[in-house]
Design a protein around this motif. Structure first.
Motif, PDB file in Angstrom:
ATOM      1  N   LEU A   1       0.819  -1.210   0.000  1.00  0.00           N
ATOM      2  CA  LEU A   1       0.000   0.000   0.000  1.00  0.00           C
ATOM      3  C   LEU A   1       0.851   1.257   0.000  1.00  0.00           C
ATOM      4  N   GLY A   2       2.111   1.122   0.379  1.00  0.00           N
ATOM      5  CA  GLY A   2       2.990   2.285   0.395  1.00  0.00           C
ATOM      6  C   GLY A   2       3.680   2.539  -0.922  1.00  0.00           C
ATOM      7  N   GLY A   3       3.420   1.696  -1.901  1.00  0.00           N
ATOM      8  CA  GLY A   3       4.041   1.881  -3.208  1.00  0.00           C
ATOM      9  C   GLY A   3       5.543   1.689  -3.206  1.00  0.00           C
ATOM     10  N   GLY A   4       6.059   0.998  -2.183  1.00  0.00           N
ATOM     11  CA  GLY A   4       7.485   0.739  -2.114  1.00  0.00           C
ATOM     12  C   GLY A   4       8.303   1.886  -1.579  1.00  0.00           C
ATOM     13  N   THR A   5       7.643   2.954  -1.129  1.00  0.00           N
ATOM     14  CA  THR A   5       8.367   4.136  -0.659  1.00  0.00           C
ATOM     15  C   THR A   5       8.382   4.269   0.864  1.00  0.00           C
ATOM     16  N   SER A   6       7.495   3.571   1.551  1.00  0.00           N
ATOM     17  CA  SER A   6       7.397   3.711   3.008  1.00  0.00           C
ATOM     18  C   SER A   6       8.430   2.833   3.702  1.00  0.00           C
ATOM     19  N   PHE A   7       8.805   3.247   4.923  1.00  0.00           N
ATOM     20  CA  PHE A   7       9.786   2.491   5.699  1.00  0.00           C
ATOM     21  C   PHE A   7       9.236   1.123   6.089  1.00  0.00           C
ATOM     22  N   LEU A   8       7.969   1.087   6.500  1.00  0.00           N
ATOM     23  CA  LEU A   8       7.291  -0.164   6.831  1.00  0.00           C
ATOM     24  C   LEU A   8       6.068  -0.308   5.932  1.00  0.00           C
ATOM     25  N   GLU A   9       5.898  -1.481   5.352  1.00  0.00           N
ATOM     26  CA  GLU A   9       4.774  -1.717   4.453  1.00  0.00           C
ATOM     27  C   GLU A   9       3.466  -1.578   5.231  1.00  0.00           C
ATOM     28  N   PRO A  10       2.578  -0.643   4.876  1.00  0.00           N
ATOM     29  CA  PRO A  10       1.398  -0.323   5.692  1.00  0.00           C
ATOM     30  C   PRO A  10       0.436  -1.490   5.897  1.00  0.00           C
ATOM     31  N   LEU A  11       0.137  -2.254   4.845  1.00  0.00           N
ATOM     32  CA  LEU A  11      -0.837  -3.334   4.973  1.00  0.00           C
ATOM     33  C   LEU A  11      -0.359  -4.390   5.966  1.00  0.00           C
ATOM     34  N   THR A  12       0.928  -4.696   5.936  1.00  0.00           N
ATOM     35  CA  THR A  12       1.480  -5.669   6.881  1.00  0.00           C
ATOM     36  C   THR A  12       1.367  -5.158   8.314  1.00  0.00           C
ATOM     37  N   VAL A  13       1.638  -3.877   8.509  1.00  0.00           N
ATOM     38  CA  VAL A  13       1.523  -3.285   9.849  1.00  0.00           C
ATOM     39  C   VAL A  13       0.078  -3.377  10.340  1.00  0.00           C
ATOM     40  N   ILE A  14      -0.864  -3.070   9.467  1.00  0.00           N
ATOM     41  CA  ILE A  14      -2.280  -3.136   9.850  1.00  0.00           C
ATOM     42  C   ILE A  14      -2.669  -4.555  10.234  1.00  0.00           C
ATOM     43  N   ILE A  15      -2.278  -5.516   9.400  1.00  0.00           N
ATOM     44  CA  ILE A  15      -2.606  -6.917   9.682  1.00  0.00           C
ATOM     45  C   ILE A  15      -1.971  -7.368  10.989  1.00  0.00           C
ATOM     46  N   GLY A  16      -0.709  -6.994  11.207  1.00  0.00           N
ATOM     47  CA  GLY A  16      -0.011  -7.410  12.415  1.00  0.00           C
ATOM     48  C   GLY A  16      -0.630  -6.833  13.676  1.00  0.00           C
ATOM     49  N   VAL A  17      -0.953  -5.552  13.643  1.00  0.00           N
ATOM     50  CA  VAL A  17      -1.554  -4.906  14.819  1.00  0.00           C
ATOM     51  C   VAL A  17      -2.926  -5.504  15.113  1.00  0.00           C
TER      52      VAL A  17
ATOM     53  N   MET B   1       5.681 -11.042  20.153  1.00  0.00           N
ATOM     54  CA  MET B   1       6.248 -11.837  19.060  1.00  0.00           C
ATOM     55  C   MET B   1       5.555 -11.539  17.746  1.00  0.00           C
ATOM     56  N   VAL B   2       4.215 -11.409  17.781  1.00  0.00           N
ATOM     57  CA  VAL B   2       3.464 -11.090  16.562  1.00  0.00           C
ATOM     58  C   VAL B   2       3.884  -9.735  16.016  1.00  0.00           C
ATOM     59  N   LEU B   3       4.006  -8.750  16.893  1.00  0.00           N
ATOM     60  CA  LEU B   3       4.391  -7.407  16.457  1.00  0.00           C
ATOM     61  C   LEU B   3       5.835  -7.376  15.948  1.00  0.00           C
ATOM     62  N   PHE B   4       6.716  -8.162  16.568  1.00  0.00           N
ATOM     63  CA  PHE B   4       8.107  -8.208  16.121  1.00  0.00           C
ATOM     64  C   PHE B   4       8.202  -8.825  14.725  1.00  0.00           C
ATOM     65  N   ILE B   5       7.477  -9.942  14.513  1.00  0.00           N
ATOM     66  CA  ILE B   5       7.471 -10.561  13.179  1.00  0.00           C
ATOM     67  C   ILE B   5       6.857  -9.610  12.163  1.00  0.00           C
ATOM     68  N   THR B   6       5.818  -8.890  12.573  1.00  0.00           N
ATOM     69  CA  THR B   6       5.204  -7.890  11.698  1.00  0.00           C
ATOM     70  C   THR B   6       6.225  -6.840  11.270  1.00  0.00           C
TER      71      THR B   6
END
Length: 415
Positions: A188-204, A244-249
């Motif tokens: 979702l960040g188009g490859g420009t963000s430091f952390l991929e947004p969709l993965t962060v959302i799923i992880g949280v 652990m989930v947040l770290f893997i995220t």
């Protein structure tokens, strides 16, 4: 008949009344009683720390964590199905050959028949169900031991794989099909963000869901006055799991995001855990593996349950075959060799009892991760394959010996 306590759960037994214990004392007593599950988590963390140090930080590098998940995904899928088979008191030696057979079928359907990849995938899952039904019939309704039937299946479906492929390899596959085994969710960040947004959302959301589910289950158990873990242990376990989930995220979001196959594994783990803990079918599987005769006397249709367990195993073996074929971009007559051994080892390392009736889906996943981390870490360190096999064999033996030790300790405490 197996009880909820046998399944590795802390529910199902009324809370004992007696002299109150201190918080620390009750926590230690609980940990002693839950030695199987606690030891499994400790072993996983210890192995990760060891290889993180031994490989100079490569083990927990984002790219390596992502590859670790992808490269072991098919074994974890097989382990989910295998744990049900073993809890039911059976074994399946044919899953590696079924992986190869369904991968070969997918190759023929997609590259030679020109079918859309999604239609070929559905047909392969149906084919896996048919394979499971074939083996389940001989086991459940004809009374042939699962060891013999699936050993015959291992040879039969390996031969059918070679016939279907005419002893040749099939490649390449469409990109959409390859994404099933090695693709990632959209960035979702188009490859420009430091952390991929969709993965962060799923992880949280996943971490929040785990915490919420844990609190809700504890409230339900307390309301029914069932034995529960002490608050310090409950809080520590919940905090560690969420961390652990947040770290893997964080690690995944730092690389390319969430592998598609991780989403599949997550859905399988959550779905089958719920089925085994809450559904009638799951309770019947535990009861049948705990005491087959008692299960029959209680009115459980053990033949039908066995039949459906092997159908389920066939479907998951077909799914693993699709994932493995997509990952390699290749359908090969030699695909899946030894997969059945890794799946069985993952289940036993994950705490399942050799005699059946005891085991957990999450335990099988952790057991598969332990095998995967061992393989990955030893490969990075340059350990030869002969020593890798030796070490994995010793780990499996230690896991089964630990299970036997727990049973003897439990029997001694009762007497």
């Amino acid at each position: 008949m197996s009880t909820l306590t046998d399944q590795g759960s802390s529910t199902g037994v009324p809370a004992p009344k007696g002299k109150p214990q201190g918080i620390v004392g009750s926590a230690l007593n609980y940990l002693t009683g839950q030695l199987r599950q606690v030891g499994l988590f400790i072993a996983l963390i210890a192995i990760i720390i060891f290889f993180q140090i031994a490989t100079n930080g490569i083990t927990l590098a984002p790219i390596n964590v992502s590859n670790l998940i992808i490269q072991n995904s098919y074994i974890l899928i097989l382990a989910v199905g295998m744990v049900l088979v073993i809890i039911a008191g059976h074994i399946d030696l044919s899953v590696g050959s079924v992986v190869a057979f369904t991968g070969a079928a997918a190759g023929v359907m997609i590259t030679q028949w020109g079918l859309p990849w999604w239609l070929a995938a559905i047909l392969c899952l149906v084919l896996g169900a048919a394979v499971g039904a074939w083996q389940g019939f001989w086991i459940a309704y004809f009374g042939i031991p699962a060891f013999i039937v699936t050993l015959a299946g291992m040879l039969t479906f390996r031969g059918l794989t070679q016939i279907v492929l005419q002893n040749k390899q099939i490649s390449p596959f469409p990109e959409q099909f390859r994404d099933l085994g090695s693709g990632f969710l959209p960035d979702l960040g188009g490859g420009t963000s430091f952390l991929e947004p969709l993965t962060v959302i799923i992880g949280v959301l996943s971490a929040a869901a785990l915490v919420g589910s844990g609190i809700r289950q504890r409230m339900i158990r307390r309301r029914h006055q069932l034995v529960d873990e002490p608050m310090p242990w409950f809080a520590a376990k919940l905090t560690l799991t969420a961390a652990m989930v947040l770290f893997i995220t964080y690690l995944l979001a730092s690389y390319r995001g969430t592998p598609i196959v991780l989403v599949i594994l997550g859905l399988l783990t959550v779905g089958y855990s719920a089925v085994m803990n809450r559904s009638v079918w799951g309770r019947h599987i535990y009861a049948m593996g705990g005491n087959l005769h008692a299960a029959e006397l209680s009115g459980i249709n053990t033949k039908r349950t066995t039949f459906t367990v092997f159908i389920n195993m066939g479907v998951l073996a077909a799914l693993a075959g699709l994932v493995f074929t997509a990952q390699l971009n290749l359908a090969s007559p030699k695909a899946g060799e030894g997969f059945e051994l890794d799946a069985i080892a993952a289940v036993f390392i994950g705490g399942a009892a050799v005699t059946g009736g005891i085991g957990r889906v999450t335990g099988a996943i952790i057991g598969g991760l332990i095998i995967g981390i061992l393989n990955n870490g030893m490969s990075i360190m340059g350990v030869g394959t002969e020593y890798q096999q030796l070490i994995k064999g010793l780990v499996l033996l230690a896991a089964v010996a630990f299970d036997v030790f727990n049973k003897r300790r439990g029997s001694a405490s009762i007497t």
